[in-house]
Write an enzyme that holds these catalytic residues in place. Structure first.
Site, short mmCIF file in Angstrom:
data_model
loop_
_atom_site.label_atom_id
_atom_site.label_comp_id
_atom_site.label_asym_id
_atom_site.label_seq_id
_atom_site.Cartn_x
_atom_site.Cartn_y
_atom_site.Cartn_z
N GLY A 121 0.77 -1.12 -0.07
CA GLY A 121 -0.03 0.03 -0.03
C GLY A 121 0.82 1.41 0.12
CB SER A 155 -0.49 -5.65 -7.21
OG SER A 155 -0.25 -4.93 -8.19
CD GLU A 239 7.46 -2.44 -6.88
OE1 GLU A 239 6.33 -2.71 -7.16
OE2 GLU A 239 7.71 -1.36 -6.41
C1 LIG Z 1 -0.48 -3.00 -12.82
C2 LIG Z 1 0.03 -2.04 -11.92
C3 LIG Z 1 0.27 -2.40 -10.57
C4 LIG Z 1 0.54 -1.77 -9.49
N1 LIG Z 1 0.62 -2.32 -8.46
C5 LIG Z 1 0.81 -1.08 -7.33
C6 LIG Z 1 1.14 -2.04 -5.90
O1 LIG Z 1 0.91 -3.00 -5.67
N2 LIG Z 1 1.24 -0.93 -4.90
C7 LIG Z 1 1.11 0.34 -5.14
O2 LIG Z 1 1.50 0.96 -4.19
N3 LIG Z 1 1.36 1.06 -6.15
C8 LIG Z 1 0.97 0.08 -7.31
N4 LIG Z 1 1.06 0.61 -8.81
C9 LIG Z 1 0.92 1.89 -8.71
C10 LIG Z 1 2.32 2.82 -9.41
O3 LIG Z 1 3.39 2.40 -8.54
C11 LIG Z 1 1.87 4.09 -9.81
O4 LIG Z 1 1.00 4.05 -11.06
C12 LIG Z 1 3.24 4.90 -10.60
O5 LIG Z 1 4.35 4.94 -9.62
C13 LIG Z 1 2.99 6.20 -10.92
O6 LIG Z 1 2.15 7.00 -10.24
P1 LIG Z 1 0.76 7.45 -10.71
O7 LIG Z 1 -0.19 6.42 -11.47
O8 LIG Z 1 0.03 8.55 -9.64
O9 LIG Z 1 1.00 8.58 -12.02
P2 LIG Z 1 1.56 9.93 -11.92
O10 LIG Z 1 2.73 10.06 -10.83
O11 LIG Z 1 0.34 10.86 -11.76
O12 LIG Z 1 2.33 10.06 -13.21
C14 LIG Z 1 1.65 10.64 -14.53
C15 LIG Z 1 2.52 11.12 -15.62
O13 LIG Z 1 3.54 12.01 -15.20
C16 LIG Z 1 4.76 11.72 -15.51
N5 LIG Z 1 5.44 12.40 -14.33
C17 LIG Z 1 5.12 12.36 -13.03
N6 LIG Z 1 6.10 13.01 -12.38
C18 LIG Z 1 7.32 13.38 -13.17
C19 LIG Z 1 8.23 13.86 -13.09
N7 LIG Z 1 8.86 14.40 -11.91
N8 LIG Z 1 9.36 13.97 -14.34
C20 LIG Z 1 8.74 13.60 -15.54
N9 LIG Z 1 7.57 12.98 -15.61
C21 LIG Z 1 6.71 12.67 -14.64
C22 LIG Z 1 4.80 10.14 -15.14
O14 LIG Z 1 5.96 9.62 -15.86
C23 LIG Z 1 3.49 9.74 -16.00
O15 LIG Z 1 3.85 9.74 -17.41
C24 LIG Z 1 0.87 -0.17 -9.65
C25 LIG Z 1 0.62 0.23 -11.06
C26 LIG Z 1 0.16 -0.45 -11.87
C27 LIG Z 1 0.18 -0.22 -13.32
#
Ligand SMILES: Cc1cc2nc3c(=O)[nH]c(=O)nc-3n(C[C@H](O)[C@H](O)[C@H](O)COP(=O)(O)OP(=O)(O)OC[C@H]3O[C@@H](n4cnc5c(N)ncnc54)[C@H](O)[C@@H]3O)c2cc1C
Length: 362
Positions: A121, A155, A239
């Site tokens: 989480g 997940s 990871e």
């Molecule tokens: C299949 C899957 C399984 C997952 N499992 C888990 C899990 O078990 N536990 C958990 O905690 N999370 C999990 N996640 C979440 C995952 O870690 C996040 O989706 C990821 O870290 C991106 O965060 P966000 O979705 O909030 O996107 P955002 O951070 O909002 O990013 C949106 C866009 O902006 C870009 N961006 C953001 N900041 C910057 C920067 N500083 N410089 C350049 N570009 C930037 C990103 O690259 C992206 O393209 C999972 C995600 C997926 C898809």
């Protein structure tokens, strides 16, 4: 460098092959809802056979073998058409490095043998790439902490017994220093799990988790208050390594399956996928060999993650070229490949880490 099996590795490989042959036809289908529903059963069967947690500490139920044994497992599972090894090495490393001996003894054996299911989480609707901005709170009340907040993309949250949770325990210090890590039970009032459907139709892989007054004993905090960030960095770093995830063998399997289907001209996408998959296989071997030499990686995990993403997405494009939108398994492989550049930290974030921490750019 000699990549051939040693006699002990060859023996392990042939025992695993025999074990898989005995079970042929009983494997849960990889990647669909049935697979996720039966993943715990598969994990426990692999463990009971002596083929899961091979490289982890003996004290907690592993076999303390070199990491090459995990790669043998990945290769043989892929060759037999069996589902992959559930990936939770990053959680084992996180607890192994940061939790007290007492917490390790209590939680690692069940995590490794698959009798206790776990989720992670970390991410929230407003905190993904910028994880340090997370707003879930943990407030001390007597011997417990009380949790309020919203986690997302968690997940395995639907089947998890335990969650490795990051929450803010102090708002008055710089944001990284106010985060603590907990092992919280998922079976209690104050936790609501809502499934999320993935683009490929799977509904049981991940969900959102809402915490509204759930409790966790203070004794289940990992480390001291404010030390959660260090654990988070260990977990996300691990990871990102393809050698611990077994992805390379999975990509190779899919490429071979597609190559067997193609008659006549090989689509360019498939040729690239084959080349890139082989490149990743060799890269994983190199990383393994470095690990065997005692080298441990820090930000280089980001290079591995980028490479792995490029390869998975090449394989995904090949799947689309070979199967079009009419083959549900290949379409699903393509759709799932889109997630690889987001999960475990996006490709842009990996590039930022490489620029700042490896190349020294500001
Ligand atoms: C299949 C899957 C399984 C997952 N499992 C888990 C899990 O078990 N536990 C958990 O905690 N999370 C999990 N996640 C979440 C995952 O870690 C996040 O989706 C990821 O870290 C991106 O965060 P966000 O979705 O909030 O996107 P955002 O951070 O909002 O990013 C949106 C866009 O902006 C870009 N961006 C953001 N900041 C910057 C920067 N500083 N410089 C350049 N570009 C930037 C990103 O690259 C992206 O393209 C999972 C995600 C997926 C898809």
């Amino acid at each position: 460098m000699d990549f051939r099996d040693s006699p002990a590795e060859a023996d392990f490989r042939s025992r695993l092959r025999a074990w898989l042959t005995d079970r042929a036809g009983t494997f849960p289908a990889a990647g669909d809802d049935e697979y996720w529903a039966r993943q715990g059963e598969w994990h426990q069967a692999l463990y009971a056979g002596g083929f899961f947690g091979a490289s982890w500490p003996r004290e907690y139920g592993g076999q303390e073998l070199p990491p090459v044994y995990d790669v043998i497992v990945d290769e043989e599972l892929a060759a037999a058409g069996a589902p992959p090894r559930p990936s939770l090495g990053y959680l084992v490393v996180g607890l192994g490095r940061h939790a007290s001996a007492e917490l390790q003894q209590r939680f690692l054996p069940g995590m490794i043998d698959g009798t206790q299911r776990w989720c992670q989480g970390f991410s929230e609707p407003g905190a993904g790439s910028d994880l340090a901005s997370l707003t879930t709170t943990a407030t001390r009340e007597g011997d417990d902490y009380v949790i309020h907040g919203h986690k997302i993309w968690t997940s395995y949250s639907d089947i998890a017994d335990w969650c490795l949770l990051l929450a803010r325990t102090d708002k008055d210090v710089p944001r990284h220093r106010g985060i603590s890590a907990f092992i919280i039970s998922m079976h209690q009032p104050g936790i609501e799990q809502r499934p999320l459907q993935m683009i490929n139709g799977v509904t049981t892989e991940f969900g959102q988790v809402l915490f509204d007054g759930a409790r966790v004993p203070a004794s289940q905090m990992i480390g001291a208050p404010g030390e959660g960030w260090a654990l988070a960095m260990t977990v996300v770093g691990h990871e990102r390594e393809p050698s611990t995830l077994g992805y390379s063998a999975r990509y190779g399997k899919l490429v071979r399956q597609m190559a067997n289907r193609v008659s006549g001209d090989v689509p360019e996408e498939l040729a690239w996928a084959a080349v890139e998959t082989e490149m990743l296989r060799l890269h994983v071997r190199r990383r393994l060999s470095e690990q065997l030499d005692g080298l441990s990686h820090g930000p280089e995990g980001s290079l591995d993650k980028l490479l792995m993403t490029w390869v998975e997405q090449s394989v995904g494009h090949a799947a689309l070229a070979v199967g079009g939108v009419d083959d549900p398994d290949l379409l699903s492989a393509y759709l799932y490949s889109r997630a690889q550049s987001v999960m475990g930290g996006t490709s842009q974030i990996q590039k930022n880490i490489i620029a700042g921490r490896i190349l020294g750019l500001k």
